[in-house]
Design a protein around this motif. Structure first.
Motif, PDB file in Angstrom:
ATOM      1  N   GLU A 185       7.826   0.323   2.004  1.00 51.10           N
ATOM      2  CA  GLU A 185       8.729  -0.777   2.355  1.00 51.10           C
ATOM      3  C   GLU A 185       8.630  -1.104   3.844  1.00 51.10           C
ATOM      4  N   VAL A 186       8.517  -0.072   4.678  1.00 54.50           N
ATOM      5  CA  VAL A 186       8.364  -0.299   6.114  1.00 54.50           C
ATOM      6  C   VAL A 186       7.070  -1.059   6.396  1.00 54.50           C
ATOM      7  N   LYS A 187       6.000  -0.655   5.741  1.00 54.85           N
ATOM      8  CA  LYS A 187       4.712  -1.326   5.932  1.00 54.85           C
ATOM      9  C   LYS A 187       4.810  -2.798   5.556  1.00 54.85           C
ATOM     10  N   GLU A 188       5.487  -3.071   4.456  1.00 53.79           N
ATOM     11  CA  GLU A 188       5.644  -4.451   3.999  1.00 53.79           C
ATOM     12  C   GLU A 188       6.463  -5.270   5.000  1.00 53.79           C
ATOM     13  N   GLU A 189       7.542  -4.672   5.510  1.00 50.16           N
ATOM     14  CA  GLU A 189       8.402  -5.398   6.455  1.00 50.16           C
ATOM     15  C   GLU A 189       7.708  -5.609   7.800  1.00 50.16           C
ATOM     16  N   GLY A 200       7.014 -14.166  12.936  1.00 53.61           N
ATOM     17  CA  GLY A 200       7.885 -14.124  14.099  1.00 53.61           C
ATOM     18  C   GLY A 200       7.103 -13.868  15.375  1.00 53.61           C
ATOM     19  N   THR A 201       6.083 -13.036  15.280  1.00 55.59           N
ATOM     20  CA  THR A 201       5.237 -12.748  16.437  1.00 55.59           C
ATOM     21  C   THR A 201       4.477 -13.990  16.879  1.00 55.59           C
ATOM     22  N   SER A 202       3.978 -14.751  15.899  1.00 55.35           N
ATOM     23  CA  SER A 202       3.245 -15.984  16.215  1.00 55.35           C
ATOM     24  C   SER A 202       4.160 -17.019  16.860  1.00 55.35           C
ATOM     25  N   GLU A 203       5.369 -17.145  16.341  1.00 52.87           N
ATOM     26  CA  GLU A 203       6.332 -18.089  16.903  1.00 52.87           C
ATOM     27  C   GLU A 203       6.716 -17.697  18.325  1.00 52.87           C
ATOM     28  N   GLU A 204       6.886 -16.407  18.541  1.00 54.25           N
ATOM     29  CA  GLU A 204       7.224 -15.913  19.889  1.00 54.25           C
ATOM     30  C   GLU A 204       6.091 -16.181  20.864  1.00 54.25           C
ATOM     31  N   LYS A 205       4.852 -15.981  20.413  1.00 54.31           N
ATOM     32  CA  LYS A 205       3.694 -16.218  21.262  1.00 54.31           C
ATOM     33  C   LYS A 205       3.564 -17.699  21.626  1.00 54.31           C
ATOM     34  N   ALA A 206       3.753 -18.571  20.642  1.00 52.41           N
ATOM     35  CA  ALA A 206       3.654 -20.011  20.890  1.00 52.41           C
ATOM     36  C   ALA A 206       4.737 -20.471  21.856  1.00 52.41           C
ATOM     37  N   ALA A 207       5.945 -19.957  21.687  1.00 51.58           N
ATOM     38  CA  ALA A 207       7.051 -20.331  22.579  1.00 51.58           C
ATOM     39  C   ALA A 207       6.801 -19.831  23.994  1.00 51.58           C
ATOM     40  N   ARG A 208       6.224 -18.657  24.094  1.00 52.45           N
ATOM     41  CA  ARG A 208       5.922 -18.118  25.429  1.00 52.45           C
ATOM     42  C   ARG A 208       4.852 -18.959  26.120  1.00 52.45           C
ATOM     43  N   GLU A 209       3.835 -19.346  25.378  1.00 48.41           N
ATOM     44  CA  GLU A 209       2.770 -20.170  25.961  1.00 48.41           C
ATOM     45  C   GLU A 209       3.321 -21.518  26.433  1.00 48.41           C
ATOM     46  N   ALA A 237      13.180 -17.258  20.452  1.00 46.21           N
ATOM     47  CA  ALA A 237      12.141 -16.801  19.522  1.00 46.21           C
ATOM     48  C   ALA A 237      11.932 -15.301  19.666  1.00 46.21           C
ATOM     49  N   ARG A 238      11.956 -14.847  20.897  1.00 54.12           N
ATOM     50  CA  ARG A 238      11.806 -13.425  21.161  1.00 54.12           C
ATOM     51  C   ARG A 238      12.971 -12.627  20.585  1.00 54.12           C
ATOM     52  N   GLN A 239      14.164 -13.189  20.696  1.00 54.41           N
ATOM     53  CA  GLN A 239      15.342 -12.495  20.171  1.00 54.41           C
ATOM     54  C   GLN A 239      15.311 -12.397  18.654  1.00 54.41           C
ATOM     55  N   ARG A 240      14.846 -13.465  17.995  1.00 50.50           N
ATOM     56  CA  ARG A 240      14.717 -13.401  16.533  1.00 50.50           C
ATOM     57  C   ARG A 240      13.763 -12.285  16.139  1.00 50.50           C
ATOM     58  N   LEU A 241      12.680 -12.165  16.882  1.00 53.41           N
ATOM     59  CA  LEU A 241      11.723 -11.101  16.611  1.00 53.41           C
ATOM     60  C   LEU A 241      12.348  -9.736  16.899  1.00 53.41           C
ATOM     61  N   ASN A 242      13.134  -9.656  17.969  1.00 50.20           N
ATOM     62  CA  ASN A 242      13.811  -8.400  18.309  1.00 50.20           C
ATOM     63  C   ASN A 242      14.732  -7.933  17.184  1.00 50.20           C
ATOM     64  N   GLU A 284       5.570  -8.570   7.589  1.00 45.66           N
ATOM     65  CA  GLU A 284       6.319  -9.822   7.611  1.00 45.66           C
ATOM     66  C   GLU A 284       6.714 -10.243   9.022  1.00 45.66           C
ATOM     67  N   LEU A 285       6.522  -9.357  10.003  1.00 39.69           N
ATOM     68  CA  LEU A 285       6.824  -9.705  11.390  1.00 39.69           C
ATOM     69  C   LEU A 285       5.766 -10.632  11.988  1.00 39.69           C
ATOM     70  N   THR A 286       4.672 -10.830  11.278  1.00 34.70           N
ATOM     71  CA  THR A 286       3.560 -11.625  11.801  1.00 34.70           C
ATOM     72  C   THR A 286       3.989 -13.038  12.173  1.00 34.70           C
TER      73      THR A 286
END
Length: 211
Positions: free
Chosen positions: A166-170, A177-186, A109-114, A173-175
């Protein structure tokens, strides 16, 4: 760093037309020294953007190594489970397997976010490049360099604004991935805590490996 940035500019320009509108190099070479100094802020911002892209790439490599290690750890734990001769040893081995598998899921999950973050930083680098070109145009017009009157600062300003949007929009969209990474870490932290508790509840337990 300055030399590195200047060497990078042609490479960025060669990546394609996306946010690649440039001020002619021949025109910029005619800038007086005192006007060139005014470009330092934009040049430094470009250097920082390059550093962020490099760091994003390094983080991907680190995560890749961690995933490989976590997989090896899970395999070793499975072998240990097969060799366990009593209930306690089997329980510890199973908890170790659970922890290792949860670690792998977290790292994935972290790698996908990376990867997503690296793409955003690459786009942000193009924005920094566009901003640097805007500064060069403004400097050339300020110094009244021949030919600069043919360049429209508003076009370069619009290029920067479009890229920043465009950067702001992208980044927004990381939100997910960040949530998934946090849940997997927990989830991994929970498995790690269970393993540590079973092995004397010690932070330095030989069965518990921190990232």
């Amino acid at each position: 760093m300055k030399r590195f940035v200047l060497l990078t500019l042609p490479l960025l320009a060669a990546c394609g037309p996306r946010y690649g509108m440039r001020a002619p190099d021949e025109m910029v070479k005619k800038l007086p020294y005192e006007t060139r100094i005014e470009l330092l802020e934009a040049e430094n911002a470009l250097a920082l953007a390059i550093d962020r892209v490099d760091e994003a790439g390094s983080e991907i490599l680190r995560a890749r190594d961690n995933i490989r290690r976590a997989r090896s750890r899970a395999q070793a734990a499975e072998a240990e489970l097969d060799r366990a001769e009593d209930a306690v040893s089997r329980e510890v081995a199973q908890l170790t397997i659970d922890e290792a598998e949860a670690r792998v899921e977290y790292l994935r999950a972290r790698q996908r976010l990376n990867v997503d973050l690296q793409e955003v930083e690459q786009l942000a680098l193009r924005c920094a490049f566009a901003r640097f070109e805007q500064a060069r145009v403004e400097a050339a017009r300020k110094a009244k360099v021949e030919g600069s009157e043919e360049l429209d600062p508003k076009e370069f300003e619009a290029q920067v604004a479009e890229c920043d949007a465009e950067v702001k929009e992208e980044r927004a969209e990381l939100t997910q991935g960040t949530s998934e990474e946090k849940a997997a870490r927990e989830a991994w932290e929970g498995k790690k805590a269970a393993l540590a508790k079973k092995t004397f509840d010690a932070r330095t337990s030989p069965y518990v490996e921190n990232l």
